[in-house]
Design a protein around this motif. Structure first.
Motif, PDB file in Angstrom:
ATOM      1  N   SER A 176       3.541   7.258  22.918  1.00 22.81           N
ATOM      2  CA  SER A 176       2.411   7.612  22.041  1.00 22.81           C
ATOM      3  C   SER A 176       1.468   6.442  21.849  1.00 22.81           C
ATOM      4  O   SER A 176       0.329   6.609  21.408  1.00 22.81           O
TER       5      SER A 176
ATOM      6  N   SER B 128       9.231   3.312  26.188  1.00 24.92           N
ATOM      7  CA  SER B 128      10.002   3.481  24.954  1.00 24.92           C
ATOM      8  C   SER B 128       9.224   4.268  23.900  1.00 24.92           C
ATOM      9  O   SER B 128       9.797   4.993  23.095  1.00 24.92           O
ATOM     10  N   ASP B 129       7.900   4.152  23.901  1.00 22.73           N
ATOM     11  CA  ASP B 129       7.065   4.898  22.948  1.00 22.73           C
ATOM     12  C   ASP B 129       5.746   5.195  23.637  1.00 22.73           C
ATOM     13  O   ASP B 129       4.806   4.392  23.626  1.00 22.73           O
TER      14      ASP B 129
END
Length: 561
Positions: free
Chosen positions: A46, A43-44
């Motif tokens: 980073s 989902s993320d």
């Protein structure tokens, strides 16, 4: 979860909201079921997601992001710069040569500190504050009672005065009636005599009228008159009224009784202490409570052979310094009474006052030379030189400072100055209303520091002991107490304090020593045959030393149990 049924609910996955929680992302602080872990990881991308079992949540440290380099985590801590740093920061020259710590080490130390502080807050500080609050409430209740008792005592005293005044009024009125009756009796007697004379005159007038009607010469020749006696009029009695000399109502308050103002004082040394199961060093150093002896006793007498003896100060528990009306200062053995040392002032002027520092050095003030001097290793050094001021009283404080009383050259100002070495730290001269604390003009003034750090000055010109707190704020003035041994006005000279925070001052007019408590309340006199007492000091065992100006002696007196 429904709050009404939360006790029966289980924790659900934050993503699907249906499955039971089994995992936890320490990076995002999100609860997950096993099926949703993959979806959360992508989902993320980073972030570096740290997914652990739910029972091990918050076990993964969350490294702080670097404030300089985006998306970089700080794994080290620069102790010198006091900031977290990332690998890119370390690669630069910015922290070259600095002490670096692993951020986890800093984290663990911080956690330990927080845990210790939390324990201290919970187990020591919080209970202590609760005890303080309880103590203040108890003292407020006690204060209400004590002030009520004080008001009752004043009322009862007033009622006693009313009764006494009624008696005085009745007595004076009775005296007035007695004087009136006495004078009326005198005037009545005088009136009776005058009426008797009037009657005699009337009789003679009638007799003369009868005699004149006869022409019998022989009878007329026999007529005699008392007119010469009547021509001499009686003395006039003039009464005088007694005068009523009214007492001055303005002085009634002082005669009736006065209140010594109350005060609050704060001090780190005498305030609250932390609640603990072990005795603190401060508590361990608190002096034992000592009661005043019913009859102070003279332990010994040191004959100094030193004419016109003035100041006395303890070098230690075995030796005392004394001064007289010349330039010499002498050190005596207390037990033997023998002379140990004799020192002459640098200028050969008479020292105005002496004190001994906490390191054992003798300090003296030279009024005419305008200097404060110290003797170290038999050598006298000038510590302070004044301009436009002259030093008189001096004392060494518990912190090692010097407190010096000084008078202006024009004799119009007096102040107390605190020195650290030769550096002026504090000036005490005026009260909060801007009025001077100490009298102006040349006179003997002595100074000492109490255990609560109050500064006590015996002001002989003002006939008072002036006490201010450590900040220089006036706490009270002590003028005198009724029924002094010789019923003379207080004449304070030497002043000292003891382990109980008593303030002791010589009263040369009454040949005694006044003892008052740290709040200015009179406790008692030391009146044991002293003659012209002058200087005053105490040793560490609360023995009192009093110099006698005319007898050239120092008396060692025991006055505490």
């Amino acid at each position: 979860m429904d709050p009404r049924t939360s006790a029966q609910d289980v924790m659900r996955c934050d993503l699907c909201e249906t499955a039971v929680v089994q995992m936890h992302c320490d990076t995002c602080l999100v609860n997950l079921c096993r099926a949703c872990v993959g979806e959360h990881m992508v989902s993320d991308e980073s972030k570096k997601h740290e997914v652990v079992r739910f029972t091990l949540r918050k076990s993964t440290p969350l490294y702080p992001g670097c404030k300089i380099h985006d998306k970089q985590q700080c794994t080290m801590y620069c102790n010198q710069c006091d900031i977290p740093v990332c690998d890119t920061c370390l690669a630069s020259d910015q922290h070259l040569g600095h002490k670096l710590l692993k951020i986890l080490q800093v984290l663990n130390e911080k956690k330990e500190k927080i845990i210790k502080e939390n324990i201290e807050l919970n187990q020591i500080i919080y209970p202590t504050y609760q005890d303080i609050a309880s103590d203040v409430q108890n003292r407020m209740s006690q204060l209400e009672k004590e002030y009520g008792d004080l008001s009752t005592a004043i009322t009862q005293h007033g009622e006693s005065w009313h009764r006494e005044i009624d008696k005085i009024v009745q007595k004076l009125k009775a005296e007035v009636d007695e004087m009136k009756n006495s004078q009326l009796q005198t005037l009545q007697k005088h009136l009776d005599e005058i009426k008797k004379r009037i009657s005699e005159i009337k009789n003679e007038i009638s007799s003369f009228e009868v005699d004149v009607d006869y022409n019998d010469i022989s009878k007329l020749l026999r007529v005699t008159s008392n007119i010469d006696r009547h021509r001499k009029l009686p003395e006039k009695i003039v009464h005088s009224l007694p005068t009523f000399s009214q007492g001055r109502i303005q002085k009634l308050c002082k005669i009736f009784g006065t209140l010594i103002s109350s005060s609050f004082s704060t001090s780190e040394k005498t305030g609250y202490s932390m609640k603990t199961t072990q005795q603190s060093p401060e508590a361990g150093s608190s002096p034992p409570v000592k009661q005043l002896l019913d009859e102070p006793e003279i332990v010994s007498t040191i004959d100094t052979g030193f004419g016109y003896l003035y100041n006395v100060v303890c070098q230690n528990d075995e030796e005392i310094w004394t001064t007289r009306h010349n330039s010499t200062m002498k050190l005596f053995s207390i037990s033997q009474g023998s002379l140990l040392k004799s020192i002459t002032t640098k200028s050969e002027n008479m020292p105005d006052d002496i004190t001994v520092t906490i390191s054992g050095d003798l300090v003296y003030t030279d009024y005419w030379d305008k200097t404060v001097n110290i003797m170290r290793k038999e050598k006298i050094e000038e510590v302070i030189r004044l301009q436009n001021w002259r030093p008189s009283g001096v004392c060494s404080t518990s912190s090692g400072d010097l407190l010096v009383i000084m008078e202006s050259d024009d004799n119009k100002q007096t102040k107390v100055v605190r020195y650290s070495g030769s550096t002026e730290k504090q000036t005490i001269q005026f009260n909060e209303q801007g009025y001077t604390l100490y009298s102006a003009g040349t006179c003997y003034r002595n100074i000492t520091e109490n255990r609560n750090l109050d500064i006590c000055v015996s002001d002989n010109r003002a006939k008072a002991v002036v006490v201010v707190n450590q900040a220089g704020k006036l706490r009270f003035r002590y003028y005198e107490h009724a029924h002094t041994p010789k019923n003379k006005r207080l004449s304070p000279l030497g002043i000292t304090t003891d382990s109980q925070s008593h303030i002791l001052t010589v009263d040369s007019n009454n040949d005694c020593v006044h003892i008052i408590d740290q709040d200015g309340q009179f406790l008692r006199y030391i009146d044991c045959g002293l003659s012209r007492p002058w200087g005053l000091c105490t040793d560490t065992n609360d023995n009192l030393f009093v110099s006698q100006n005319y007898l050239n002696q120092v008396k060692k007196i025991k006055y505490l149990q």
